[in-house]
Design a protein around this motif. Structure first.
Motif, PDB file in Angstrom:
ATOM      1  N   TYR A  56       0.805  -1.214   0.000  1.00 44.56           N
ATOM      2  CA  TYR A  56       0.000   0.000   0.000  1.00 44.56           C
ATOM      3  C   TYR A  56       0.843   1.272   0.000  1.00 44.56           C
ATOM      4  O   TYR A  56       0.309   2.359  -0.064  1.00 44.56           O
ATOM      5  CB  TYR A  56      -0.968   0.005   1.187  1.00 44.56           C
ATOM      6  CG  TYR A  56      -0.354  -0.437   2.492  1.00 44.56           C
ATOM      7  CD1 TYR A  56       0.331   0.461   3.284  1.00 44.56           C
ATOM      8  CD2 TYR A  56      -0.444  -1.760   2.909  1.00 44.56           C
ATOM      9  CE1 TYR A  56       0.904   0.058   4.468  1.00 44.56           C
ATOM     10  CE2 TYR A  56       0.117  -2.171   4.092  1.00 44.56           C
ATOM     11  CZ  TYR A  56       0.786  -1.255   4.871  1.00 44.56           C
ATOM     12  OH  TYR A  56       1.351  -1.668   6.033  1.00 44.56           O
ATOM     13  N   PHE A  57       2.181   1.136   0.060  1.00 43.41           N
ATOM     14  CA  PHE A  57       3.055   2.308  -0.062  1.00 43.41           C
ATOM     15  C   PHE A  57       3.286   2.608  -1.535  1.00 43.41           C
ATOM     16  O   PHE A  57       3.369   1.691  -2.354  1.00 43.41           O
ATOM     17  CB  PHE A  57       4.390   2.052   0.636  1.00 43.41           C
ATOM     18  CG  PHE A  57       4.304   2.182   2.134  1.00 43.41           C
ATOM     19  CD1 PHE A  57       4.326   3.430   2.732  1.00 43.41           C
ATOM     20  CD2 PHE A  57       4.212   1.060   2.936  1.00 43.41           C
ATOM     21  CE1 PHE A  57       4.242   3.559   4.104  1.00 43.41           C
ATOM     22  CE2 PHE A  57       4.132   1.175   4.302  1.00 43.41           C
ATOM     23  CZ  PHE A  57       4.142   2.436   4.887  1.00 43.41           C
ATOM     24  N   PRO A  58       3.401   3.890  -1.902  1.00 41.74           N
ATOM     25  CA  PRO A  58       3.614   4.225  -3.310  1.00 41.74           C
ATOM     26  C   PRO A  58       4.976   3.737  -3.807  1.00 41.74           C
ATOM     27  O   PRO A  58       5.972   3.802  -3.084  1.00 41.74           O
ATOM     28  CB  PRO A  58       3.533   5.754  -3.342  1.00 41.74           C
ATOM     29  CG  PRO A  58       3.736   6.198  -1.939  1.00 41.74           C
ATOM     30  CD  PRO A  58       3.313   5.073  -1.051  1.00 41.74           C
ATOM     31  N   ALA A  59       4.989   3.243  -5.040  1.00 43.53           N
ATOM     32  CA  ALA A  59       6.239   2.747  -5.627  1.00 43.53           C
ATOM     33  C   ALA A  59       7.017   3.921  -6.224  1.00 43.53           C
ATOM     34  O   ALA A  59       6.447   4.887  -6.718  1.00 43.53           O
ATOM     35  CB  ALA A  59       5.937   1.717  -6.707  1.00 43.53           C
TER      36      ALA A  59
ATOM     37  N   PRO B  24      12.006   7.456  -0.603  1.00 41.45           N
ATOM     38  CA  PRO B  24      11.302   6.880   0.546  1.00 41.45           C
ATOM     39  C   PRO B  24      11.280   7.869   1.714  1.00 41.45           C
ATOM     40  O   PRO B  24      12.188   8.674   1.889  1.00 41.45           O
ATOM     41  CB  PRO B  24      12.126   5.642   0.893  1.00 41.45           C
ATOM     42  CG  PRO B  24      13.487   5.934   0.370  1.00 41.45           C
ATOM     43  CD  PRO B  24      13.293   6.812  -0.831  1.00 41.45           C
ATOM     44  N   VAL B  25      10.229   7.797   2.498  1.00 40.45           N
ATOM     45  CA  VAL B  25      10.125   8.631   3.696  1.00 40.45           C
ATOM     46  C   VAL B  25      10.991   7.985   4.771  1.00 40.45           C
ATOM     47  O   VAL B  25      10.836   6.808   5.091  1.00 40.45           O
ATOM     48  CB  VAL B  25       8.651   8.719   4.174  1.00 40.45           C
ATOM     49  CG1 VAL B  25       8.550   9.516   5.457  1.00 40.45           C
ATOM     50  CG2 VAL B  25       7.782   9.299   3.086  1.00 40.45           C
ATOM     51  N   LEU B  26      11.933   8.776   5.313  1.00 37.29           N
ATOM     52  CA  LEU B  26      12.842   8.266   6.336  1.00 37.29           C
ATOM     53  C   LEU B  26      12.528   8.905   7.680  1.00 37.29           C
ATOM     54  O   LEU B  26      12.293  10.108   7.775  1.00 37.29           O
ATOM     55  CB  LEU B  26      14.284   8.557   5.961  1.00 37.29           C
ATOM     56  CG  LEU B  26      14.801   7.928   4.672  1.00 37.29           C
ATOM     57  CD1 LEU B  26      16.227   8.393   4.393  1.00 37.29           C
ATOM     58  CD2 LEU B  26      14.741   6.423   4.738  1.00 37.29           C
TER      59      LEU B  26
ATOM     60  N   ALA C 146       9.458   0.141   6.759  1.00 39.25           N
ATOM     61  CA  ALA C 146      10.080  -0.785   7.716  1.00 39.25           C
ATOM     62  C   ALA C 146       9.511  -0.579   9.117  1.00 39.25           C
ATOM     63  O   ALA C 146       9.269  -1.549   9.847  1.00 39.25           O
ATOM     64  CB  ALA C 146      11.590  -0.607   7.716  1.00 39.25           C
ATOM     65  N   LEU C 147       9.283   0.680   9.486  1.00 37.22           N
ATOM     66  CA  LEU C 147       8.695   0.954  10.803  1.00 37.22           C
ATOM     67  C   LEU C 147       7.262   0.436  10.890  1.00 37.22           C
ATOM     68  O   LEU C 147       6.849  -0.093  11.925  1.00 37.22           O
ATOM     69  CB  LEU C 147       8.734   2.452  11.089  1.00 37.22           C
ATOM     70  CG  LEU C 147      10.126   3.042  11.274  1.00 37.22           C
ATOM     71  CD1 LEU C 147      10.049   4.562  11.400  1.00 37.22           C
ATOM     72  CD2 LEU C 147      10.812   2.438  12.477  1.00 37.22           C
ATOM     73  N   VAL C 148       6.513   0.570   9.789  1.00 41.59           N
ATOM     74  CA  VAL C 148       5.138   0.056   9.776  1.00 41.59           C
ATOM     75  C   VAL C 148       5.151  -1.462   9.929  1.00 41.59           C
ATOM     76  O   VAL C 148       4.366  -2.027  10.702  1.00 41.59           O
ATOM     77  CB  VAL C 148       4.411   0.486   8.487  1.00 41.59           C
ATOM     78  CG1 VAL C 148       3.099  -0.261   8.331  1.00 41.59           C
ATOM     79  CG2 VAL C 148       4.180   1.986   8.480  1.00 41.59           C
ATOM     80  N   ILE C 149       6.045  -2.141   9.230  1.00 40.41           N
ATOM     81  CA  ILE C 149       6.126  -3.605   9.329  1.00 40.41           C
ATOM     82  C   ILE C 149       6.516  -4.029  10.741  1.00 40.41           C
ATOM     83  O   ILE C 149       5.958  -4.988  11.286  1.00 40.41           O
ATOM     84  CB  ILE C 149       7.097  -4.168   8.276  1.00 40.41           C
ATOM     85  CG1 ILE C 149       6.479  -4.018   6.892  1.00 40.41           C
ATOM     86  CG2 ILE C 149       7.438  -5.620   8.560  1.00 40.41           C
ATOM     87  CD1 ILE C 149       7.399  -4.415   5.770  1.00 40.41           C
TER      88      ILE C 149
END
Length: 81
Positions: free
Chosen positions: A29-32, A36-38, A46-49
């Motif tokens: 669901y993140f845009p390709a 990337p938002v860091l 990675a934080l969402v996962i």
């Protein structure tokens, strides 16, 4: 008075929550593309996962504690050893 526990396999609400969690574990669901938002050098996906993984662990703990029927299990006996 304690509520009778049902096996988690037969409770559809537990499986719906597992399905939602497993859908959220995949970052589709993140845009390709793009930058990337860091956050502190860690990508947001990675934080969402990691957060959803903690949610999965909490849900499994809840299911084992409140929905798992342990009455038919054989207790460990010390005198048999």
């Amino acid at each position: 008075m304690q509520r009778e526990k049902r096996e988690p396999v037969r409770n559809y609400k537990i499986w719906i929550v597992f399905g939602i969690i497993f859908i959220l574990l995949n970052p589709w669901y993140f845009p390709a593309g793009g930058d990337p938002v860091l956050i502190y050098g860690v990508p947001l996906w990675a934080l969402v996962i990691m957060g959803v993984t903690v949610l999965l662990s909490l849900h499994i703990t809840y299911v084992i504690k409140y929905h798992w029927d342990e009455s038919d299990e054989v207790p460990d006996r010390e005198e048999d050893k």
